[in-house]
Design a protein around this motif. Sequence first.
Motif, mmCIF file in Angstrom:
data_model
loop_
_atom_site.group_PDB
_atom_site.id
_atom_site.type_symbol
_atom_site.label_atom_id
_atom_site.label_comp_id
_atom_site.label_asym_id
_atom_site.label_seq_id
_atom_site.Cartn_x
_atom_site.Cartn_y
_atom_site.Cartn_z
ATOM 1 N N ASN A 2 16.020 17.809 13.247
ATOM 2 C CA ASN A 2 15.978 16.497 12.615
ATOM 3 C C ASN A 2 14.701 16.370 11.795
ATOM 4 O OD1 ASN A 2 16.163 13.863 11.860
ATOM 5 N ND2 ASN A 2 15.965 12.998 13.908
ATOM 6 N N LEU A 3 14.830 16.284 10.489
ATOM 7 C CA LEU A 3 13.668 16.214 9.600
ATOM 8 C C LEU A 3 13.588 14.862 8.896
ATOM 9 C CD1 LEU A 3 13.799 19.773 7.986
ATOM 10 C CD2 LEU A 3 12.568 19.019 10.025
ATOM 11 N N THR A 4 14.096 13.822 9.539
ATOM 12 C CA THR A 4 14.101 12.491 8.944
ATOM 13 C C THR A 4 12.895 11.702 9.426
ATOM 14 O OG1 THR A 4 16.519 12.513 8.886
ATOM 15 C CG2 THR A 4 15.440 10.382 8.649
ATOM 16 N N TRP A 5 12.119 11.153 8.505
ATOM 17 C CA TRP A 5 10.990 10.309 8.884
ATOM 18 C C TRP A 5 11.498 9.000 9.477
ATOM 19 C CZ3 TRP A 5 6.703 12.856 9.004
ATOM 20 C CH2 TRP A 5 6.355 13.785 8.015
ATOM 21 N N THR A 6 10.817 8.515 10.495
ATOM 22 C CA THR A 6 11.107 7.191 11.030
ATOM 23 C C THR A 6 10.480 6.133 10.119
ATOM 24 O OG1 THR A 6 9.090 7.042 12.356
ATOM 25 C CG2 THR A 6 10.992 8.149 13.372
ATOM 26 N N PRO A 7 10.933 4.876 10.223
ATOM 27 C CA PRO A 7 10.287 3.815 9.418
ATOM 28 C C PRO A 7 8.784 3.739 9.665
ATOM 29 C CG PRO A 7 12.367 3.024 10.296
ATOM 30 C CD PRO A 7 12.124 4.368 10.932
ATOM 31 N N GLU A 8 8.354 3.943 10.904
ATOM 32 C CA GLU A 8 6.920 3.892 11.205
ATOM 33 C C GLU A 8 6.187 5.037 10.524
ATOM 34 O OE1 GLU A 8 3.159 4.726 13.192
ATOM 35 O OE2 GLU A 8 4.954 6.011 13.294
ATOM 36 N N GLN A 9 6.792 6.219 10.472
ATOM 37 C CA GLN A 9 6.159 7.361 9.813
ATOM 38 C C GLN A 9 6.135 7.187 8.296
ATOM 39 O OE1 GLN A 9 8.663 10.300 11.605
ATOM 40 N NE2 GLN A 9 7.299 10.616 13.360
ATOM 41 N N LEU A 10 7.176 6.590 7.750
ATOM 42 C CA LEU A 10 7.166 6.291 6.318
ATOM 43 C C LEU A 10 6.054 5.293 5.983
ATOM 44 C CD1 LEU A 10 10.991 6.016 5.569
ATOM 45 C CD2 LEU A 10 9.432 7.801 4.771
ATOM 46 N N ALA A 11 5.824 4.348 6.885
ATOM 47 C CA ALA A 11 4.728 3.396 6.680
ATOM 48 C C ALA A 11 3.381 4.105 6.736
ATOM 49 C CB ALA A 11 4.797 2.286 7.728
ATOM 50 N N ARG A 12 3.246 5.074 7.640
ATOM 51 C CA ARG A 12 2.022 5.885 7.703
ATOM 52 C C ARG A 12 1.812 6.631 6.380
ATOM 53 N NH1 ARG A 12 -0.416 7.353 12.336
ATOM 54 N NH2 ARG A 12 0.432 6.598 14.308
ATOM 55 N N ARG A 13 2.861 7.244 5.896
ATOM 56 C CA ARG A 13 2.755 8.010 4.654
ATOM 57 C C ARG A 13 2.282 7.112 3.519
ATOM 58 N NH1 ARG A 13 5.487 9.820 0.102
ATOM 59 N NH2 ARG A 13 5.528 12.085 -0.205
ATOM 60 N N GLU A 14 2.849 5.924 3.429
ATOM 61 C CA GLU A 14 2.464 5.003 2.366
ATOM 62 C C GLU A 14 1.035 4.502 2.559
ATOM 63 O OE1 GLU A 14 2.117 2.648 -0.877
ATOM 64 O OE2 GLU A 14 3.504 4.303 -0.471
ATOM 65 N N LYS A 15 0.646 4.242 3.801
ATOM 66 C CA LYS A 15 -0.723 3.771 4.079
ATOM 67 C C LYS A 15 -1.753 4.769 3.563
ATOM 68 C CE LYS A 15 -3.957 2.935 7.891
ATOM 69 N NZ LYS A 15 -4.126 2.808 9.372
ATOM 70 N N TYR A 16 -1.513 6.057 3.827
ATOM 71 C CA TYR A 16 -2.520 7.044 3.430
ATOM 72 C C TYR A 16 -2.366 7.499 1.985
ATOM 73 C CZ TYR A 16 -4.430 6.706 7.995
ATOM 74 O OH TYR A 16 -5.043 6.192 9.106
ATOM 75 N N ARG A 17 -1.190 7.283 1.400
ATOM 76 C CA ARG A 17 -1.103 7.469 -0.059
ATOM 77 C C ARG A 17 -1.992 6.426 -0.736
ATOM 78 N NH1 ARG A 17 0.433 5.338 -4.430
ATOM 79 N NH2 ARG A 17 1.050 3.465 -3.286
ATOM 80 N N ALA A 18 -1.894 5.177 -0.264
ATOM 81 C CA ALA A 18 -2.715 4.114 -0.833
ATOM 82 C C ALA A 18 -4.198 4.365 -0.555
ATOM 83 C CB ALA A 18 -2.284 2.760 -0.273
ATOM 84 N N PHE A 19 -4.516 4.860 0.637
ATOM 85 C CA PHE A 19 -5.907 5.186 0.952
ATOM 86 C C PHE A 19 -6.434 6.242 -0.010
ATOM 87 C CE2 PHE A 19 -9.220 7.686 2.872
ATOM 88 C CZ PHE A 19 -10.047 6.757 3.499
ATOM 89 N N GLY A 20 -5.642 7.276 -0.232
ATOM 90 C CA GLY A 20 -6.062 8.326 -1.154
ATOM 91 C C GLY A 20 -6.322 7.790 -2.544
ATOM 92 N N ARG A 21 -5.445 6.906 -3.002
ATOM 93 C CA ARG A 21 -5.587 6.349 -4.353
ATOM 94 C C ARG A 21 -6.848 5.494 -4.492
ATOM 95 N NH1 ARG A 21 -3.105 7.669 -8.878
ATOM 96 N NH2 ARG A 21 -2.870 5.489 -9.535
ATOM 97 N N THR A 22 -7.162 4.718 -3.457
ATOM 98 C CA THR A 22 -8.260 3.755 -3.580
ATOM 99 C C THR A 22 -9.599 4.284 -3.085
ATOM 100 O OG1 THR A 22 -7.684 2.780 -1.422
ATOM 101 C CG2 THR A 22 -6.679 1.795 -3.380
ATOM 102 N N ALA A 23 -9.590 5.141 -2.057
ATOM 103 C CA ALA A 23 -10.844 5.575 -1.440
ATOM 104 C C ALA A 23 -11.282 6.979 -1.831
ATOM 105 C CB ALA A 23 -10.728 5.491 0.093
#
Length: 387
Positions: A2-23
Motif C-alpha cells: 500500500n503506497l497511498t498517503w493518508t490525509p495526515e501524511q499529505l498534510a505533513r507533506r504540504e506543511k514541509y513544502r511550505a516550510f521549505g518555500r518560506t524558511a
Amino acid sequence: MNLTWTPEQLARREKYRAFGRTAVAPGAEDRDATGDFHRSAWKELAASQFWLSHVSTDVGGHGGTLWDFLANLEGLATGAEDSGFVLSAVAHAGLIHVLSEHGTPEQQRRIIPALTGGALGATAATEPQGGSHVAAVATTARPAAHGGWTLTGHKSHITNAPAADHLLIVGRMPELGKRDITLFVVERGRAGLSTGDHEHLLGQRTSPTGPIYLQDVAVTDDDIVGEPGNGLATLYSFLAFDRLMYGIVVAAQLEAALPGAIARITDRHAFGSPLAEHQMIQDKLVTARTTIESSRHLAYAAADALIRGDDRFSVLASCAKLAASEGGVHSALELMQIFGHSGYERTQPHERRLRDAVAIRIAGGTTEMQKKNIFKDTAERFAPAAT
C-alpha cells in the motif's frame, strides 16, 4: 503493498513544502555562491518537530511510522530549492536511523534528543584510499593501556562533517580477527578529533562537506554502535536507507521544476507555434516525468520492503538510487535546454539544478556501485535451480 498517503501524511507533506518555500528557499542562490550552510533554518526545522515523527516516544519522539517521516522529507525537498540543505538532511536522517535501529538505550537517550533538537549529525565511512569500497577502511581502534580503545584514522568527503556535532565513524578492531569492522559514535570536542574546511564543490555547495581527522581518540564500549565486528552489516542497512531517500528527494526536486518548464514551453514560440507543440521539446518533459515516477515509486517500494522486513529492501534502494542519480542528471540537462541560453546563466536555478544533480551520481555510493549491487542480487536471486 500500500503506497497511498493518508490525509495526515499529505498534510505533513504540504506543511514541509511550505516550510521549505518560506524558511529555506530564500537566499539559496546567494548561499550557493558562497558555499554557506543555512544553520538558522536547520534550527527552525528541528523546532518544527520535523525529526520527531518516527522517533520512539522513549526518547521524546512521536512514535509514528517511517512513512510519516518520508512525507516530511518529500515536502521539504519539494519546497526548499536548496539541494545542499536537503542533502544534509538526508545524511542526518541516516544517523538517526542507525541509532534508532542499532544504538543502545543509553546511546539513544544521550544522542537522539540532540539530533532531533537542532544538532547536526554525520556518518563517516569514506576514506582517501577507499572511496565506495567501505569494507576497505583503515581507521583503526587499538586497545588503550587503561581500558577502552584509541581510534585513529582519516575520513574524507563526509557530508556535514565540517559542522557536525555528532559523528558515526566506521573503523576496525583488529583484535576481533577477520570480521572486525565496527561503528563508533563520537561528539565534536572529543580530544584528538578534528574536522577540515568545507570543500569547494561544483554542486551541493550549501551542504558542508569535508574531512575528519582522528588521532588517538579515546572510545569505550559506550561509543560502539551495534555489535563489535558487525559494523559492515549495520552500515549496509544505513546505506540502503540513505539511497531510498535519494529517490524521494530527486523526484520531489524535479517535480518542483515542472511548473516553470511548462510555463516556458507554453509561452515561448518557435517556427510559428508554442514550444509545447514540438515533439522534441515534449520528449524532454517526458524524460523528467519518467524519472520522477520511477525514482519515487522505487523508493516507496524500498521503504515498504524495509518496513515489512523483505530482503529485497537493499536492492530496491539501489534501483531507486540508480534511477534517481542517472535520470536526475539527464532530466536536469534537458530542463536546462528548454530555457536555452537563459538556462545556462548563473543567475537562474537551472544550471544550479544540473550541478547539484551530478553530485547524486557519487553521494551515497556511486552509480557504478549501485549497478554492482543490483547485478550481484540479480545473479544470486535468479540463479537457475540445481538439477
